[in-house]
Design a protein around this motif. Structure first.
Motif: not given
Length: 216
Positions: A81-93
Motif C-alpha cells: 500500500p505504501e507504493d500505491k501513490r508511486i504506482l499511480v504517479k508513474r502510470l499517469k506520467d
C-alpha cells in the motif's frame, strides 16, 4: 506425538469477482493488484480472480522502491500500500487514465491522485471516502464495472450527439448562407421558421435515438 490433522484458512473471493475482472479485461482495462498481504497470499488471490496472467510480474514493495524511476515506469508492478501513490504517479506520467479502489487510510493519497477514486462505503474509512470521487455502497467490484460501462455509454452518447449537431447545423448554416448569397433577392431557401422546425424535428429524433441506445 500423534499427528491429528492440518487446518487451512481461506478468505474466499466475493461472488462474481472473477467474471467482473474478465469483463474489465475484455473492455481494455488493465487491472493491477496492490496489497499489504504476504507475497504468496497476494499471488494466490490474484490467480484466483484472474488478475495474474502468465506474463504478469509479482514484486514486493522494498524491491519496487529500490528501482530507478525509469525501471519503475518499465515494470509498474504489484506492490504494498505504501507504493500505491508511486504506482499511480508513474502510470499517469505515461499518459494512462488511472482508477484506484481502496478502503484504508493509507489508500487516501493514491485515491486522491488517481483520475477516479473508488472507496468502500461499508468497510472504508472516512479518510478514504473523503479522498475518493465515488463511494461504492455495496463494496462490490461489480459496481466498478457498472460505473465503467455507463460512464463509457454517456461519453459515447455525448460524442455522437455533438457529431450529429455539428454536422446538421453546419450544413443548415452553409445552405442558408449560400442560397441567400446566390439569390438575387438575397432571400434564403429556408426561412427562420422553417429552420426552427427542421431543428426541432432533428433534435427530437436525435435525443430519442441517443436515449434509447444501450451501452456497447
Amino acid at each position: 506425538m500423534i499427528f491429528v490433522g492440518v487446518v487451512g484458512i481461506q478468505d474466499p473471493l466475493r461472488e462474481g469477482v472473477p467474471e467482473a475482472v474478465r469483463v474489465c479485461q475484455n473492455a481494455g482495462v488493465v487491472i493491477r493488484m496492490v496489497t499489504g498481504d504476504n507475497k504468496m497470499t497476494a499471488q494466490a488471490i490474484a490467480g484466483e480472480c484472474g488478475i495474474l496472467q502468465p506474463n504478469s510480474i509479482v514484486m514486493e514493495g522494498p524491491e519496487f522502491r529500490n528501482l530507478s524511476k525509469y525501471e519503475q515506469e518499465q515494470i509498474i508492478p504489484d506492490s504494498t500500500p505504501e507504493d500505491k501513490r508511486i504506482l499511480v504517479k508513474r502510470l499517469k506520467d505515461k499518459g494512462e487514465i488511472v482508477a484506484v479502489t481502496g478502503d484504508g487510510t493509507n489508500d487516501a493519497p493514491a485515491l486522491r491522485m488517481a483520475d477516479v477514486g473508488f472507496s468502500m462505503g461499508i468497510a472504508g474509512t472516512e479518510v478514504a471516502k473523503e479522498a475518493s470521487s465515488i463511494i461504492l455502497m455495496d463494496d462490490n467490484f461489480n459496481s466498478i464495472v457498472k460505473a465503467l460501462k455507463w460512464g463509457r455509454a454517456v461519453n459515447d452518447a455525448v460524442k455522437r450527439f455533438l457529431q450529429f449537431q455539428l454536422t446538421v447545423n453546419v450544413t443548415a448554416v452553409i445552405l442558408t448562407f449560400v442560397s441567400a448569397v446566390a439569390n438575387p433577392d438575397e432571400s434564403s431557401v429556408l426561412t427562420a421558421v422553417q429552420l426552427l422546425w427542421v431543428n426541432l424535428i432533428m433534435d427530437t429524433l436525435a435525443a430519442l435515438a441517443l436515449a434509447t441506445d444501450p451501452p456497447r
